[in-house]
Design a protein around this motif. Structure first.
Motif, short mmCIF file in Angstrom:
data_model
loop_
_atom_site.label_atom_id
_atom_site.label_comp_id
_atom_site.label_asym_id
_atom_site.label_seq_id
_atom_site.Cartn_x
_atom_site.Cartn_y
_atom_site.Cartn_z
N TYR A 80 -1.83 -59.54 -42.22
CA TYR A 80 -0.78 -59.64 -43.25
C TYR A 80 -0.28 -58.29 -43.73
O TYR A 80 0.87 -58.15 -44.09
CB TYR A 80 -1.26 -60.45 -44.45
CG TYR A 80 -1.82 -61.80 -44.09
CD1 TYR A 80 -1.09 -62.70 -43.32
CD2 TYR A 80 -3.09 -62.18 -44.50
CE1 TYR A 80 -1.59 -63.94 -42.97
CE2 TYR A 80 -3.60 -63.42 -44.17
CZ TYR A 80 -2.85 -64.29 -43.41
OH TYR A 80 -3.37 -65.50 -43.07
N GLU A 81 -1.17 -57.30 -43.71
CA GLU A 81 -0.80 -55.98 -44.22
C GLU A 81 -0.65 -54.96 -43.09
O GLU A 81 -0.67 -53.77 -43.34
CB GLU A 81 -1.83 -55.50 -45.24
CG GLU A 81 -1.88 -56.37 -46.47
CD GLU A 81 -2.95 -55.92 -47.46
OE1 GLU A 81 -3.21 -54.71 -47.55
OE2 GLU A 81 -3.52 -56.79 -48.12
N GLY A 82 -0.57 -55.42 -41.86
CA GLY A 82 -0.37 -54.51 -40.74
C GLY A 82 -1.46 -54.58 -39.70
O GLY A 82 -2.46 -55.29 -39.85
N ASP A 83 -1.27 -53.84 -38.62
CA ASP A 83 -2.21 -53.82 -37.50
C ASP A 83 -3.58 -53.26 -37.85
O ASP A 83 -4.55 -53.51 -37.15
CB ASP A 83 -1.64 -53.01 -36.33
CG ASP A 83 -0.55 -53.74 -35.57
OD1 ASP A 83 -0.38 -54.96 -35.79
OD2 ASP A 83 0.13 -53.09 -34.76
N ASP A 84 -3.66 -52.48 -38.94
CA ASP A 84 -4.95 -51.89 -39.33
C ASP A 84 -5.69 -52.76 -40.35
O ASP A 84 -6.78 -52.39 -40.79
CB ASP A 84 -4.77 -50.47 -39.86
CG ASP A 84 -3.97 -50.40 -41.16
OD1 ASP A 84 -3.36 -51.41 -41.57
OD2 ASP A 84 -3.96 -49.32 -41.78
N ASP A 85 -5.14 -53.91 -40.71
CA ASP A 85 -5.71 -54.74 -41.77
C ASP A 85 -7.10 -55.29 -41.39
O ASP A 85 -8.11 -54.94 -42.01
CB ASP A 85 -4.73 -55.88 -42.10
CG ASP A 85 -5.02 -56.58 -43.41
OD1 ASP A 85 -5.94 -56.16 -44.13
OD2 ASP A 85 -4.32 -57.57 -43.71
#
Length: 136
Positions: A80-85
């Motif tokens: 939900y908050e990006g590829d690093d989430d």
């Protein structure tokens, strides 16, 4: 017992030595013998104790964990908050978010080459909070 909430400034992704910053914020000198519990109040960063001298160790930690749990892994659904989430949450669970450290004669009783690391596992993690509980 004394309990304080510490706020660490935002840092880039990686492993950062934060021992001095934590020590400056605490009334350790008043504690002849005791324990310091540190609880990082986040799920996408970590605390760990390791080599405090050679900065290449911190770089090697980053390289290892970024290869172990790479960003953008296609089978992760929590993004939900990006590829690093989701990778950040896994790294946080692997390393942990708390440390229990001895205090002796008003100082942290760490080994000569030991320091407290903040593992920042997000590209935009922001400032981080730590609940510090000091007992004697």
């Amino acid at each position: 017992m004394k309990q304080l909430e510490l706020r660490l400034e935002a840092r880039p992704r990686g492993f950062h030595l934060v021992t001095d910053e934590i020590v400056r914020a605490l009334p350790l000198k008043a504690v002849p013998a005791g324990l310091l519990h540190l609880q990082l109040l986040h799920t996408s960063a970590s605390l760990t104790l390791n080599e405090n001298c050679d900065p290449t160790v911190r770089g090697d930690f980053s390289t290892f964990f970024d290869r172990l749990v790479p960003d953008g892994t296609p089978y992760f659904r929590h993004d939900y908050e990006g590829d690093d989430d989701m990778p950040a949450h896994i790294k946080s669970s692997l390393l942990g978010t708390s440390l229990m450290l001895p205090v002796s004669r008003g100082r942290l009783a760490l080994g000569q080459w030991q320091g407290i690391y903040l593992g920042e596992h997000r590209d935009q993690g922001g400032s981080r909070r730590i609940l510090a509980t000091l007992t004697q």
